[in-house]
Design a protein around this motif. Structure first.
Motif, PDB file in Angstrom:
ATOM      1  N   GLN A 117      -5.498   8.667  -4.778  1.00 30.11           N
ATOM      2  CA  GLN A 117      -5.308   9.107  -6.161  1.00 30.11           C
ATOM      3  C   GLN A 117      -5.275  10.632  -6.211  1.00 30.11           C
ATOM      4  OE1 GLN A 117      -4.883   7.029  -8.874  1.00 30.11           O
ATOM      5  NE2 GLN A 117      -4.799   5.435  -7.323  1.00 30.11           N
ATOM      6  N   ASN A 118      -4.524  11.166  -7.164  1.00 32.20           N
ATOM      7  CA  ASN A 118      -4.462  12.610  -7.369  1.00 32.20           C
ATOM      8  C   ASN A 118      -5.367  12.951  -8.548  1.00 32.20           C
ATOM      9  OD1 ASN A 118      -3.848  15.276  -7.646  1.00 32.20           O
ATOM     10  ND2 ASN A 118      -1.651  14.995  -7.822  1.00 32.20           N
ATOM     11  N   VAL A 119      -6.546  13.485  -8.255  1.00 26.46           N
ATOM     12  CA  VAL A 119      -7.504  13.842  -9.306  1.00 26.46           C
ATOM     13  C   VAL A 119      -7.686  15.355  -9.416  1.00 26.46           C
ATOM     14  CG1 VAL A 119      -8.732  11.630  -9.132  1.00 26.46           C
ATOM     15  CG2 VAL A 119      -9.498  13.570  -7.755  1.00 26.46           C
ATOM     16  N   ALA A 120      -6.756  16.096  -8.829  1.00 28.21           N
ATOM     17  CA  ALA A 120      -6.825  17.558  -8.891  1.00 28.21           C
ATOM     18  C   ALA A 120      -6.624  18.038 -10.326  1.00 28.21           C
ATOM     19  CB  ALA A 120      -5.768  18.165  -7.982  1.00 28.21           C
ATOM     20  N   ALA A 121      -7.169  19.202 -10.634  1.00 26.60           N
ATOM     21  CA  ALA A 121      -7.024  19.776 -11.977  1.00 26.60           C
ATOM     22  C   ALA A 121      -5.553  20.070 -12.294  1.00 26.60           C
ATOM     23  CB  ALA A 121      -7.858  21.047 -12.096  1.00 26.60           C
ATOM     24  N   LEU A 122      -4.814  20.553 -11.318  1.00 27.65           N
ATOM     25  CA  LEU A 122      -3.382  20.797 -11.457  1.00 27.65           C
ATOM     26  C   LEU A 122      -2.674  19.640 -10.755  1.00 27.65           C
ATOM     27  CD1 LEU A 122      -1.031  22.648 -12.295  1.00 27.65           C
ATOM     28  CD2 LEU A 122      -1.321  23.852 -10.118  1.00 27.65           C
ATOM     29  N   VAL A 123      -1.953  18.822 -11.522  1.00 23.92           N
ATOM     30  CA  VAL A 123      -1.354  17.608 -10.967  1.00 23.92           C
ATOM     31  C   VAL A 123       0.129  17.820 -10.693  1.00 23.92           C
ATOM     32  CG1 VAL A 123      -0.805  15.186 -11.429  1.00 23.92           C
ATOM     33  CG2 VAL A 123      -3.025  16.114 -12.113  1.00 23.92           C
ATOM     34  N   GLU A 124       0.524  17.563  -9.474  1.00 25.64           N
ATOM     35  CA  GLU A 124       1.932  17.565  -9.087  1.00 25.64           C
ATOM     36  C   GLU A 124       2.331  16.098  -8.907  1.00 25.64           C
ATOM     37  OE1 GLU A 124       5.646  18.541  -8.334  1.00 25.64           O
ATOM     38  OE2 GLU A 124       4.168  20.096  -8.761  1.00 25.64           O
ATOM     39  N   PRO A 125       3.194  15.583  -9.781  1.00 26.01           N
ATOM     40  CA  PRO A 125       3.546  14.162  -9.723  1.00 26.01           C
ATOM     41  C   PRO A 125       4.141  13.752  -8.379  1.00 26.01           C
ATOM     42  CG  PRO A 125       4.370  15.158 -11.734  1.00 26.01           C
ATOM     43  CD  PRO A 125       3.872  16.274 -10.871  1.00 26.01           C
ATOM     44  N   GLY A 126       3.709  12.617  -7.874  1.00 24.40           N
ATOM     45  CA  GLY A 126       4.277  12.027  -6.668  1.00 24.40           C
ATOM     46  C   GLY A 126       3.624  12.409  -5.362  1.00 24.40           C
ATOM     47  N   ILE A 127       2.746  13.421  -5.362  1.00 23.02           N
ATOM     48  CA  ILE A 127       2.193  13.832  -4.067  1.00 23.02           C
ATOM     49  C   ILE A 127       1.222  12.805  -3.501  1.00 23.02           C
ATOM     50  CG2 ILE A 127       2.546  16.288  -4.493  1.00 23.02           C
ATOM     51  CD1 ILE A 127      -0.488  16.563  -4.826  1.00 23.02           C
ATOM     52  N   GLU A 128       0.613  11.995  -4.360  1.00 19.19           N
ATOM     53  CA  GLU A 128      -0.299  10.971  -3.854  1.00 19.19           C
ATOM     54  C   GLU A 128       0.465   9.941  -3.017  1.00 19.19           C
ATOM     55  OE1 GLU A 128       1.101   9.781  -7.896  1.00 19.19           O
ATOM     56  OE2 GLU A 128       0.184  11.601  -7.120  1.00 19.19           O
ATOM     57  N   ARG A 129       1.659   9.574  -3.453  1.00 24.47           N
ATOM     58  CA  ARG A 129       2.485   8.625  -2.696  1.00 24.47           C
ATOM     59  C   ARG A 129       2.959   9.267  -1.395  1.00 24.47           C
ATOM     60  NH1 ARG A 129       7.661   6.970  -1.742  1.00 24.47           N
ATOM     61  NH2 ARG A 129       8.007   4.728  -1.692  1.00 24.47           N
ATOM     62  N   THR A 130       3.407  10.514  -1.471  1.00 25.68           N
ATOM     63  CA  THR A 130       3.875  11.227  -0.287  1.00 25.68           C
ATOM     64  C   THR A 130       2.769  11.320   0.757  1.00 25.68           C
ATOM     65  OG1 THR A 130       5.374  12.530  -1.664  1.00 25.68           O
ATOM     66  CG2 THR A 130       4.897  13.397   0.527  1.00 25.68           C
ATOM     67  N   PHE A 131       1.555  11.667   0.319  1.00 22.72           N
ATOM     68  CA  PHE A 131       0.445  11.784   1.260  1.00 22.72           C
ATOM     69  C   PHE A 131       0.096  10.432   1.881  1.00 22.72           C
ATOM     70  CE2 PHE A 131      -3.993  11.524   2.409  1.00 22.72           C
ATOM     71  CZ  PHE A 131      -4.048  12.513   3.366  1.00 22.72           C
ATOM     72  N   THR A 132       0.017   9.395   1.060  1.00 26.06           N
ATOM     73  CA  THR A 132      -0.326   8.062   1.559  1.00 26.06           C
ATOM     74  C   THR A 132       0.675   7.615   2.626  1.00 26.06           C
ATOM     75  OG1 THR A 132      -1.346   7.471  -0.553  1.00 26.06           O
ATOM     76  CG2 THR A 132      -0.728   5.660   0.886  1.00 26.06           C
TER      77      THR A 132
END
Length: 170
Positions: free
Chosen positions: A43-58
């Protein structure tokens, strides 16, 4: 004389074979305790959210584990389980120009990881943070191909560090 040469040759071959016994070309030392691995969506729970990076990282973490081990990817009940969150996505100026603008910016990403080895619990770790950065010119916007390049640099390093910590024991 021929016997001495043969003895020396056999000794050298035996030493080479025995010294490589616990190491393989992927970087892991010894046998991996498991046949399957599972990477839950980060999950992307960072204060500044960049959409899609959670999928890219996974996907990047799945890719390194598939490429550097003989483990099989599974969606549930894996022998090895990786899960966590992207907890920081930050852009900071690193150098200024004479006109008080950024000459260079840095994208930093931190990922919190929990690793569970169902067959070797002493290898488990919880809430271990892995981070890396990508520097880019202050005159460019971090979008499109530039963002993709930055994410690739960062995620390649972070996933390799996670692999090393969980399986390679470096």
């Amino acid at each position: 004389m021929k016997t001495i040469k043969n003895t020396i040759l056999i000794t050298i071959v035996a030493l080479c074979l025995s010294s490589c016994g616990a190491y393989n070309f992927t970087g892991t030392t010894g046998k991996i305790d498991g046949k399957t691995f599972q990477v839950n969506r980060f999950q992307n729970v960072a204060a500044l959210v960049e959409p899609g990076i959670e999928r890219t990282f996974t996907l990047k973490l799945q890719e390194i584990l598939q490429n550097q081990t003989n483990l099989n990817l599974t969606n549930s009940n894996g022998d090895l389980v990786y899960e966590g969150e992207i907890i920081e996505y930050r852009i900071t100026p690193m150098a200024a120009t004479a006109s008080q603008t950024a000459a260079q910016n840095r994208l930093s990403i931190t990922v919190n990881v929990r690793y569970t080895n169902k067959n070797k619990e002493k290898d488990n770790f919880t809430d271990k943070k892995f981070s890396f950065y990508y520097d880019y010119p202050g005159t460019s916007q971090l979008t499109g191909a530039d963002l993709s390049t930055g994410l690739d640099v960062i995620f390649t390093r972070i996933t390799q560090d996670i692999f090393n910590e969980s399986l390679a024991k470096w």
